[in-house]
Structures are given as structure tokens and as C-alpha cells.
Design an enzyme around this catalytic site. Structure first.
Site, mmCIF file in Angstrom:
data_model
loop_
_atom_site.group_PDB
_atom_site.id
_atom_site.type_symbol
_atom_site.label_atom_id
_atom_site.label_comp_id
_atom_site.label_asym_id
_atom_site.label_seq_id
_atom_site.Cartn_x
_atom_site.Cartn_y
_atom_site.Cartn_z
ATOM 1 N N LYS A 129 0.817 -1.226 0.000
ATOM 2 C CA LYS A 129 0.000 0.000 0.000
ATOM 3 C C LYS A 129 0.844 1.266 0.000
ATOM 4 C CE LYS A 129 0.461 -2.032 4.025
ATOM 5 N NZ LYS A 129 0.001 -3.081 4.897
ATOM 6 N N GLU A 153 -5.051 -5.503 -5.330
ATOM 7 C CA GLU A 153 -6.230 -5.768 -4.490
ATOM 8 C C GLU A 153 -5.865 -5.895 -3.010
ATOM 9 O OE1 GLU A 153 -9.787 -6.252 -5.469
ATOM 10 O OE2 GLU A 153 -9.635 -5.792 -3.341
ATOM 11 N N VAL A 156 -5.373 -2.852 0.159
ATOM 12 C CA VAL A 156 -6.373 -2.283 1.074
ATOM 13 C C VAL A 156 -7.282 -3.406 1.565
ATOM 14 C CG1 VAL A 156 -8.250 -0.622 1.346
ATOM 15 C CG2 VAL A 156 -6.382 -0.115 -0.243
ATOM 16 N N GLY A 158 -6.648 -6.116 3.296
ATOM 17 C CA GLY A 158 -6.130 -7.492 3.355
ATOM 18 C C GLY A 158 -6.850 -8.395 2.372
ATOM 19 N N GLY A 211 1.431 -11.668 12.908
ATOM 20 C CA GLY A 211 1.746 -11.238 11.537
ATOM 21 C C GLY A 211 0.832 -10.144 11.017
ATOM 22 N N LYS A 229 -3.978 3.620 2.841
ATOM 23 C CA LYS A 229 -5.115 2.868 2.298
ATOM 24 C C LYS A 229 -6.272 3.799 1.912
ATOM 25 C CE LYS A 229 -3.835 -1.294 4.851
ATOM 26 N NZ LYS A 229 -3.926 -1.956 6.159
ATOM 27 N N GLY A 327 -2.866 -10.244 7.963
ATOM 28 C CA GLY A 327 -2.505 -11.648 8.220
ATOM 29 C C GLY A 327 -2.038 -12.315 6.946
#
Ligand code: HSE
Length: 435
Positions: A129, A153, A156, A158, A211, A229, A327
Site C-alpha cells: 500500500k 487488491e 487495502v 487485506g 503477523g 489505504k 494476516g
């Protein structure tokens, strides 16, 4: 016979008969990709590619192979150790690599390698990002010139589909507002502050272990990640570049357990939101800040690492996207979907892009009126003088952390600057927007 095997057999028979129209010169039948950066997201991409190889090949109608993984670190115990190389030049000069997955992060090497990959005629897919927010316009322009794709994709939300819905499903609309919980780490911290009353440092450590957090978690905690984002979303929704360096950004380090409690009494929850919207004159404003949001709103139930993004379009009305915002595997899910899309569009560029900004386009969020929550050590007389009649949420000694003289209340609609003037000379302990 499986669909993939059938497609492969058909193409081979057809290419022999017709002179190989499917396979560009020097390129094997498998679509080869390279992954740059074998950290949390990069390793997740390799795992998902291997685990779901069959369904991915089916969905892409091509076999996809990971040819290289580029990282300067050694991973001798990784099942992908045989793919690891250190030198990006090998990827750049290999015509059989058609798609590059950039999961390095940041704007150093990631920027350089992305440019070089695009200029070498390779599509690039990323979760980065920071890079998209800072240089998206330029990189998309290079992709356009080279007739390849730059897809992001995963940058933003996840694993949540949001870029594709905005650029495809919602294009019949004039979008006038987009806002949401855009950072999983801070949402996880705020949620656990509310549910466990756990100390900030301990929760942050858990977020890092899971994470979710950035390499430097200051970017999460101070709102910079959410700022990148919301700027990408604003670029796409409103068609012009919004620079994350130029918007007002406030993180969650000033949120206390007292504020969480006062918000609860008012029927609100405290959430870090990124928000961008069109003003009546067509200009836009964008910012990141903690907000009190009503417990009856859908967003208030977006807890833990989940993200929620609300889009308002003039035909659709309101629509909310919800899912895992950070994650390894959720982010890899979005990256791999972009790889599949890039494979499907190897010969056709997908339209994605925005114009440069122009002077006056972005209005400072502090010049736009909103309601505020204030926590103050000043007495009722000072509050009345500055704000008139207000709805008090708390009274002195009312709550154990509140101190002998502390009030919390909601103001009428004011700009940030007007608020500052009214608060001059008062002992203000917290100040957050109310949505
Ligand atoms: N650090 C980011 C977050 C990762 O917590 O949301 C996903 O962009």
C-alpha cells in the site's frame, strides 16, 4: 480428464496444427511467476499457490508456476528453498516470467523492482500500500504504456475484495463517500483494550506475533498505514491522486481506557477510521482519526483484526465490505486472486488508474465541520462558556479513572479550527470526532 489437463492437451494439439498461437516465442506453456520478498505475505503467496494449485489453474485456465522467489535472506528449511534466489536481474531478464509478485513492502527496492519489471513487459501484483499510495499513478502509467497490468487488491483491506468492486462492480455510481476500519493491528488493539482491558504494549506484541503489524508498527499505531489505504481508495473512487503526506492523520496512541468507557456510556465505540468524501462543491477531504461510532452501526461490530469498509454510491446507496484485514493467508488470498486475474489478462490491459491531483482539490479535514467528543479537567463553568449547553457523559468521581474533576461531553458540529479556538485555555485530555 480434468479441465486443466484437457485445456493443456487441446492447446498442445492446436499449437502443433496451427503453429503455436497460444504460446509467445521463448515462453513455455506454464505461466511463470516470481515472488519478490519471502516475508509474511510472500511466503503466504507461495503456500496458497502450492496448496490450491489445482483450483488456481482451473480458475486461471492456465497452469501457473512459481519459478523464483527473490530474497536476500536464506531459508534452508523452507519447502520452497529450491526456488530462492538473491538476484532480481535473473527475474528481469527471464522472458518466461510473465508476472512478478512484489511483497517486499516499502518504497525502496520495491519501487525500483516494480518499475524494472513493468518496463521489462511483466505484469506486477502487489500488497504494498505504501508504494501504491506514493507512486501508483506513475506505475499504472508505465503499465499502460507497456500494455501490462499493475494490480493491488491486497493493498487495502487485506483479504477483503474492495479494489475490484470499486473499479468494476460499482462503476455505474457516482461515489460520494468511502470510510472504514482499514488497519487490522489498531482494530485488534482497540478491541482488546475494550474486552480485556489489557495493556497496549502486550496487545501490540500479540499483533506482531500474529503477523498483522507492519515491520515498523508505528505505521499502524500512528495511522500512517490507514492513511495510505484511504488515499488509494480516494484515488480510485474520486479519480485524482490524494497524497498520504498531505492528509490529516491521527493514530490511537492518545486513546485511553477512560475514553473507551465514556464512549460506551454514550452508546458509542472507539474505532480508528480512514474517511474520504466529496464536499458539496466537488472537492474532497480525506483523513484518518479515531472516532466514536454508534453501537448500532454495522462498523461498530467490526472487531479484532477484521476490517470493514463502507462505500456510498448515488445509485446503490450504502454498501459494506467486511473481512480479515491483515494476516498471512487472508492477504495472500487477495494477491493470488490478482495473479489469476493477471494471467487471464496477459494480452489485455485492465483499465485502472487516476489523474494527478490539482491545486485546491483536497480540503483539510480540520476545515470541515463535525461533532466532537471532549474529555476535560476544566469545570462546568468553562465548558458552558465555550460550548453552551452540552450533553455531559461523565461527572467528577463518577468513574474510578476519571479523577476528582473530569467531564466528558459531545459538542455541536464544529471545524477542528473552531474547536481549537473554543478550547483555548481549557484542560483538554482527549478530543475525538463523532461519526
Ligand atoms: N499492518 C497492516 C494492518 C497489515 O494491520 O492492517 C495489512 O495491511
Amino acid at each position: 480428464m480434468s479441465y486443466v489437463k484437457f485445456t493443456w492437451l487441446f492447446k498442445h494439439i492446436f499449437s502443433v496444427v496451427s503453429g503455436n498461437i497460444f504460446t509467445p516465442e521463448g515462453v513455455t506453456d506454464v505461466v511463470n511467476i516470481a515472488i519478490l520478498g519471502f516475508g509474511t505475505v510472500g511466503s503466504g503467496v507461495a503456500e496458497v499457490m502450492a496448496e490450491n494449485a489445482q483450483s488456481i489453474a482451473h480458475n486461471a485456465a492456465e497452469e501457473i508456476g512459481v519459478r523464483y522467489i527473490v530474497d536476500i535472506r536464506d531459508f534452508p528449511d523452507s519447502p520452497f528453498a529450491d526456488k530462492l534466489i538473491r538476484d532480481f536481474d535473473i527475474v528481469e531478464n527471464d522472458p518466461e516470467v510473465r508476472i512478478v509478485v512484489e511483497t517486499i513492502g516499502g518504497v525502496g527496492k520495491a519501487y525500483e523492482f516494480t518499475k524494472r519489471a513493468l518496463l521489462a513487459g511483466k505484469s506486477v501484483v502487489t500488497s504494498n500500500k505504501e508504494l501504491v499510495a506514493a507512486h501508483g499513478h506513475e506505475l499504472l502509467e508505465i503499465a499502460r504504456r507497456k500494455n501490462v497490468n499493475y494490480l493491488f487488491e491486497a493493498s487495502v483491506g487485506g483479504g477483503i475484495p474492495i479494489i475490484r468492486p470499486i473499479t468494476q462492480c460499482l462503476t455505474a455510481n457516482e461515489i460520494d463517500e468511502i470510510y472504514g476500519i482499514l488497519n487490522g493491528t489498531t482494530n485488534y488493539i482497540l478491541t482488546r483494550m475494550i474486552t480485556d482491558g489489557a495493556p497496549f504494549e502486550e496487545i501490540l506484541k500479540d499483533a506482531q506475533r500474529l503477523g498483522y503489524a507492519e515491520a515498523d508498527p508505528t505505521a499502524d499505531v500512528e495511522g500512517y498505514d490507514a492513511a495510505r489505504k484511504i488515499c488509494i481508495l480516494a484515488d480510485l473512487c474520486f479519480g485524482r491522486s490524494v497524497d498520504p503526506e498531505k492528509i490529516s492523520v491521527e493514530g490511537i496512541s492518545g486513546v485511553t481506557l477512560e475514553d473507551v468507557e465514556y464512549a460506551r456510556r454514550l452508546g458509542y465505540k472507539l474505532k480508528l477510521l480512514g474517511r474520504a468524501y466529496k464536499l458539496a462543491d466537488g472537492r474532497i477531504t480525506a483523513y484518518v482519526a479515531p472516532h466514536l461510532i454508534s453501537k448500532t452501526s454495522l462498523l461498530s461490530n467490526v472487531d479484532g483484526v477484521m476490517n470493514g469498509i463502507v462505500v456510498h454510491g448515488n445509485a446503490l446507496g450504502e454498501c459494506m465490505f467486511y473481512g480479515a484485514g491483515a494476516g498471512k493467508r487472508p492477504t495472500a488470498s487477495a494477491v493470488v486472486a490478482d495473479v489469476i486475474d493477471a494471467v487471464k489478462h496477459l494480452k489485455a490491459r485492465k483499465y485502472l488508474g487516476w489523474e494527478e491531483s490539482e491545486p485546491g482539490y483536497l480540503v483539510d479535514a480540520n476545515d470541515v465541520p463535525m461533532r466532537w467528543y471532549l474529555r476535560t479537567g476544566s469545570g462546568l463553568e468553562a465548558i458552558g462558556r465555550a460550548f453552551g449547553d452540552v450533553r455531559l457523559i461523565s461527572y467528577p468521581g463518577d468513574y474510578p479513572g476519571a479523577g476528582p474533576e473530569e467531564y466528558a461531553f459531545a459538542t455541536p458540529s464544529l471545524t477542528g479550527r473552531e474547536l481549537e479556538e473554543k478550547c483555548a485555555g481549557m484542560d483538554i485530555r482527549s478530543r475525538f470526532r463523532i461519526l
